[in-house]
Design an enzyme around this catalytic site. Structure first.
Site, PDB file in Angstrom:
ATOM      1  N   LYS A  18       9.788  -6.947   1.441  1.00 36.50           N
ATOM      2  CA  LYS A  18       8.762  -6.797   2.989  1.00 36.50           C
ATOM      3  C   LYS A  18       6.999  -6.573   1.827  1.00 36.50           C
ATOM      4  O   LYS A  18       6.920  -5.259   2.257  1.00 36.50           O
ATOM      5  CB  LYS A  18       8.462  -6.665   3.895  1.00 36.50           C
ATOM      6  CG  LYS A  18       8.597  -7.466   5.455  1.00 36.50           C
ATOM      7  CD  LYS A  18       6.991  -7.476   5.681  1.00 36.50           C
ATOM      8  CE  LYS A  18       6.046  -6.286   5.985  1.00 36.50           C
ATOM      9  NZ  LYS A  18       5.121  -5.783   5.861  1.00 36.50           N
ATOM     10  N   GLU A  41       8.043   7.893  -0.586  1.00 38.68           N
ATOM     11  CA  GLU A  41       6.795   7.500  -0.818  1.00 38.68           C
ATOM     12  C   GLU A  41       6.183   6.776   0.571  1.00 38.68           C
ATOM     13  O   GLU A  41       5.435   6.464  -0.103  1.00 38.68           O
ATOM     14  CB  GLU A  41       6.435   6.946  -2.423  1.00 38.68           C
ATOM     15  CG  GLU A  41       7.381   6.989  -3.331  1.00 38.68           C
ATOM     16  CD  GLU A  41       7.407   8.211  -3.674  1.00 38.68           C
ATOM     17  OE1 GLU A  41       7.038   9.729  -3.990  1.00 38.68           O
ATOM     18  OE2 GLU A  41       8.676   8.433  -4.756  1.00 38.68           O
ATOM     19  N   GLU A  89      -5.356  12.395   6.258  1.00 33.61           N
ATOM     20  CA  GLU A  89      -5.777  11.748   4.742  1.00 33.61           C
ATOM     21  C   GLU A  89      -6.821  10.664   5.638  1.00 33.61           C
ATOM     22  O   GLU A  89      -6.626   9.997   6.429  1.00 33.61           O
ATOM     23  CB  GLU A  89      -3.841  10.748   5.066  1.00 33.61           C
ATOM     24  CG  GLU A  89      -4.030  10.152   3.437  1.00 33.61           C
ATOM     25  CD  GLU A  89      -3.095   9.607   2.912  1.00 33.61           C
ATOM     26  OE1 GLU A  89      -2.008   8.669   3.962  1.00 33.61           O
ATOM     27  OE2 GLU A  89      -2.489   9.569   1.526  1.00 33.61           O
ATOM     28  N   CYS A 134      -2.457   6.706  -3.746  1.00 28.58           N
ATOM     29  CA  CYS A 134      -1.702   8.243  -2.609  1.00 28.58           C
ATOM     30  C   CYS A 134      -1.866   9.409  -3.296  1.00 28.58           C
ATOM     31  O   CYS A 134      -2.507  10.492  -3.146  1.00 28.58           O
ATOM     32  CB  CYS A 134      -0.090   7.490  -2.487  1.00 28.58           C
ATOM     33  SG  CYS A 134       0.332   7.366  -4.196  1.00 28.58           S
TER      34      CYS A 134
HETATM   35  P1  NAD Z   1       1.450   0.836   6.144  1.00 30.00           P
HETATM   36  O1  NAD Z   1       2.603   2.703   6.450  1.00 30.00           O
HETATM   37  O2  NAD Z   1       0.555   1.105   7.095  1.00 30.00           O
HETATM   38  O3  NAD Z   1       2.674   0.185   5.491  1.00 30.00           O
HETATM   39  C1  NAD Z   1       3.292  -0.188   4.922  1.00 30.00           C
HETATM   40  C2  NAD Z   1       3.997  -0.958   4.439  1.00 30.00           C
HETATM   41  O4  NAD Z   1       5.344  -0.707   6.038  1.00 30.00           O
HETATM   42  C3  NAD Z   1       3.816  -2.427   5.430  1.00 30.00           C
HETATM   43  O5  NAD Z   1       4.407  -3.708   4.954  1.00 30.00           O
HETATM   44  C4  NAD Z   1       3.849  -2.981   6.859  1.00 30.00           C
HETATM   45  O6  NAD Z   1       3.563  -3.788   7.338  1.00 30.00           O
HETATM   46  C5  NAD Z   1       5.232  -1.924   6.946  1.00 30.00           C
HETATM   47  N1  NAD Z   1       5.552  -1.398   8.051  1.00 30.00           N
HETATM   48  C6  NAD Z   1       4.916  -1.025   9.153  1.00 30.00           C
HETATM   49  N2  NAD Z   1       5.601  -0.543  10.171  1.00 30.00           N
HETATM   50  C7  NAD Z   1       6.730  -0.958  10.147  1.00 30.00           C
HETATM   51  C8  NAD Z   1       8.089  -0.280  10.347  1.00 30.00           C
HETATM   52  N3  NAD Z   1       7.686  -0.376  11.768  1.00 30.00           N
HETATM   53  N4  NAD Z   1       9.008  -0.856  10.180  1.00 30.00           N
HETATM   54  C9  NAD Z   1       8.997  -1.503   9.180  1.00 30.00           C
HETATM   55  N5  NAD Z   1       8.058  -1.834   8.478  1.00 30.00           N
HETATM   56  C10 NAD Z   1       6.492  -1.111   8.600  1.00 30.00           C
HETATM   57  O7  NAD Z   1       0.423   1.603   4.758  1.00 30.00           O
HETATM   58  P2  NAD Z   1      -0.043   1.385   4.019  1.00 30.00           P
HETATM   59  O8  NAD Z   1      -1.454   1.525   4.744  1.00 30.00           O
HETATM   60  O9  NAD Z   1      -0.110  -0.467   3.898  1.00 30.00           O
HETATM   61  O10 NAD Z   1      -0.497   2.597   2.685  1.00 30.00           O
HETATM   62  C11 NAD Z   1      -1.391   2.724   3.068  1.00 30.00           C
HETATM   63  C12 NAD Z   1      -1.008   5.049   2.902  1.00 30.00           C
HETATM   64  O11 NAD Z   1       0.259   4.298   2.115  1.00 30.00           O
HETATM   65  C13 NAD Z   1      -1.257   5.405   2.494  1.00 30.00           C
HETATM   66  O12 NAD Z   1      -0.638   6.466   3.387  1.00 30.00           O
HETATM   67  C14 NAD Z   1      -1.097   6.415   1.189  1.00 30.00           C
HETATM   68  O13 NAD Z   1      -0.837   7.520   0.401  1.00 30.00           O
HETATM   69  C15 NAD Z   1       0.475   5.278   1.036  1.00 30.00           C
HETATM   70  N6  NAD Z   1       1.105   5.383  -0.018  1.00 30.00           N
HETATM   71  C16 NAD Z   1       1.643   6.240  -0.520  1.00 30.00           C
HETATM   72  C17 NAD Z   1       2.413   5.923  -2.000  1.00 30.00           C
HETATM   73  C18 NAD Z   1       3.223   7.537  -2.696  1.00 30.00           C
HETATM   74  O14 NAD Z   1       3.656   7.397  -3.785  1.00 30.00           O
HETATM   75  N7  NAD Z   1       3.378   8.842  -1.779  1.00 30.00           N
HETATM   76  C19 NAD Z   1       1.737   5.521  -2.187  1.00 30.00           C
HETATM   77  C20 NAD Z   1       1.162   4.436  -2.477  1.00 30.00           C
HETATM   78  C21 NAD Z   1       0.564   4.339  -1.045  1.00 30.00           C
END
Ligand code: NAD
Length: 486
Positions: A178, A254, A390, A288
């Protein structure tokens, strides 16, 4: 208008509901495609396809044949790299200078790396004393889990997706991905590459759409999905953990970060400036691993702030497709609102805006893009909201410090613990401070320097588990110990 469809059982398909939503180019604010809006019915179809592929054609191949498939996928990405690059730039607005060096080559490399690693993994065995002089042989084998749910963010779409899909498949599983609703295109293109590489249908499936109450949540709750690997925000991680609890699904998370960079006065000044410019502003601060909190030893503070600000002002913000652009837009207008709210919160809390703090004055088609200026603050108390939360934008706060213990305490005073960057010529101090930092990853005199074999992941609310090398292969498999009395 172009349609981005799901990729299920080897076919591009519309949603069962026929629902779609717009794909918007963040550099222009213009819609350029529609995306299939998946829900539980599409997830059911994708999981069913993955389960059938796992029980049949994928597991029927020898391990060598499966890993050869992954190498062909890597070649397929490289053969179409310009197409992948343009798709990623249009979805994310990231500049060519970044995506051509990082996203697309790493996407291909992940498949080759995990194919090579899995080919060379060895089973362990032990000879156990039994007291009767005969002993026992214990050997440990590893087995795939079945269907893996892969949930990805928008900041490094192809890179982070392949970082999960490649080891999951190398360990013998099938996947349902997804992708982020913001960045669907490269995941779908990858479906074409899988097809052309002769990978059996159903091994790699993609369902587009949103998270809560829709495709993402349905994937996390599906009883036939054995594990969820997720990269995204920390609060989404908690939601997913709850959804996985009833079936005791394995999770790998992550999550977010609020990473410190610590600059000691003895540092190689130019290297620290170059490194910090990268660690704050790369990918418009949407990595991130970006540093949002910079701590500088007091004797160097004024010079560091002045030089970093002047370098930030030199960054070229604008057209992602222009080779000279350093910084593109944020991912969306909604995210820009969030980042601009953080800018307002910082000034309300008394920040001195050293540079930036607003929206750049871009002309023509980029007027509608979700751009913000590279921004640097000083003068905030450590308990200000923008120092705690963040932001995920091109911004940092720079704080002076006098003592090593003082800076360690400030660096660790966060609920996150993903990474840190230290800048110093004093080797003993580097090791000492690295040992004291609460994070999964510490760079000394570098940033974003990765070896795919090394464990990657955060502590505290930055994640659960480790990805990378054998750590990934272990997550996507279970061990079985067989004990043979001799
Ligand atoms: P997000 O959590 O909003 O969304 C990530 C994914 O999760 C999307 O595909 C979204 O549709 C899905 N999602 C959202 N709610 C869900 C639920 N209830 N059930 C299942 N799936 C769900 O994150 P984002 O805005 O896409 O990404 C940015 C974030 O990601 C930042 O916080 C960043 O720090 C983090 N990030 C972390 C790493 C790492 O390696 N630690 C790497 C990249 C990004």
């Amino acid at each position: 208008m172009k349609k981005v469809k799901h990729f299920i059982d080897g076919e591009m398909t519309a949603s069962v509901s026929k629902e779609t939503f717009p794909n918007v180019n963040p550099a222009t604010g213009k819609e350029f495609a529609t995306i299939a809006r998946g829900d539980a019915a599409d997830i059911d179809a994708a999981v069913d396809a993955a389960r059938r592929a796992f029980q049949g054609p994928w597991s029927d191949l020898s391990k060598a044949e499966r890993l050869d498939c992954l190498v062909r996928v890597a070649h397929g990405i490289r053969a179409r790299s310009e197409e992948f690059l343009k798709a990623e730039m249009k979805d994310t607005g990231k500049p060519r200078s970044f995506a051509a060096k990082v996203d697309i080559p790493r996407g291909a490399a992940n498949f080759e790396f995990f194919a090579r690693l899995a080919r060379n993994t060895e089973h362990t065995s032990f000879h156990t004393e039994t007291g009767d002089g005969r002993g026992a042989l214990q050997y440990v084998t590893r087995h795939p889990l079945g269907v893996i749910g892969v949930i990805c963010p928008w900041n490094l779409p192809l890179l982070l997706l392949t970082w999960k899909v490649a080891p999951a498949l190398a360990a013998g599983n099938c996947v349902v991905v997804k992708p982020s609703e913001e960045t669907p295109t490269t995941a779908t293109l990858l479906g074409e590459v899988f097809k052309d590489a002769g990978v059996p249908d159903g091994v790699y499936n993609v369902v587009h759409g949103f998270g809560p109450g829709e495709a993402g949540e349905a994937l996390t709750k599906h009883p036939d999905v054995a594990a969820i690997t997720f990269t995204g925000e920390t609060h989404t991680g908690s939601r997913i953990m709850e959804a996985c609890a009833p079936h005791i699904k394995k999770v790998s998370f992550e999550l977010g970060g609020k990473n410190p960079a610590i600059v000691f006065a003895d540092t190689d000044f130019d290297a620290a400036i170059d490194g910090t410019i990268r660690s704050v502003f790369s990918n418009t601060g949407q990595v991130c691993l970006c540093s949002e909190r910079v701590y500088v030893e007091r004797p160097l503070f004024d010079r560091f702030v002045e030089t970093l600000a002047s370098r930030a002002q030199d960054l070229k913000v604008g057209d992602p497709f222009d080779d000279d652009t350093d910084m593109g837009p944020l991912i969306s207008q909604a995210h820009r609102e969030k980042v601009l709210a953080a800018f307002a919160s910082a000034t309300d809390a008394g920040a001195e805006v050293v540079t930036g703090g607003g929206v750049p004055d871009l002309s023509g088609k980029f007027k509608g893009g979700s751009f913000v200026e590279p921004t640097i603050w000083t003068g905030l108390p450590e308990d200000a909201a923008v120092i705690k939360d963040e932001i995920f934008g091109p911004v940092c706060h720079i704080q002076p410090f006098d003592e090593e213990e003082e800076v360690l305490a400030m660096a660790n005073d966060t609920r996150y613990g993903l990474c840190a960057a230290l800048w110093t010529r004093d080797l003993q101090r580097a090791h000492r401070v690295a040992a004291g930092i609460e994070a999964g990853l510490v760079w000394v005199n570098s940033w974003f320097l990765r070896d795919l074999r090394a464990p990657f992941g955060g502590v505290k609310m930055s994640g659960i588990g480790r990805e990378g090398g054998v750590h990934s292969l272990n997550f996507y498999s279970e061990s079985k110990t067989v004990c043979v009395k001799l």
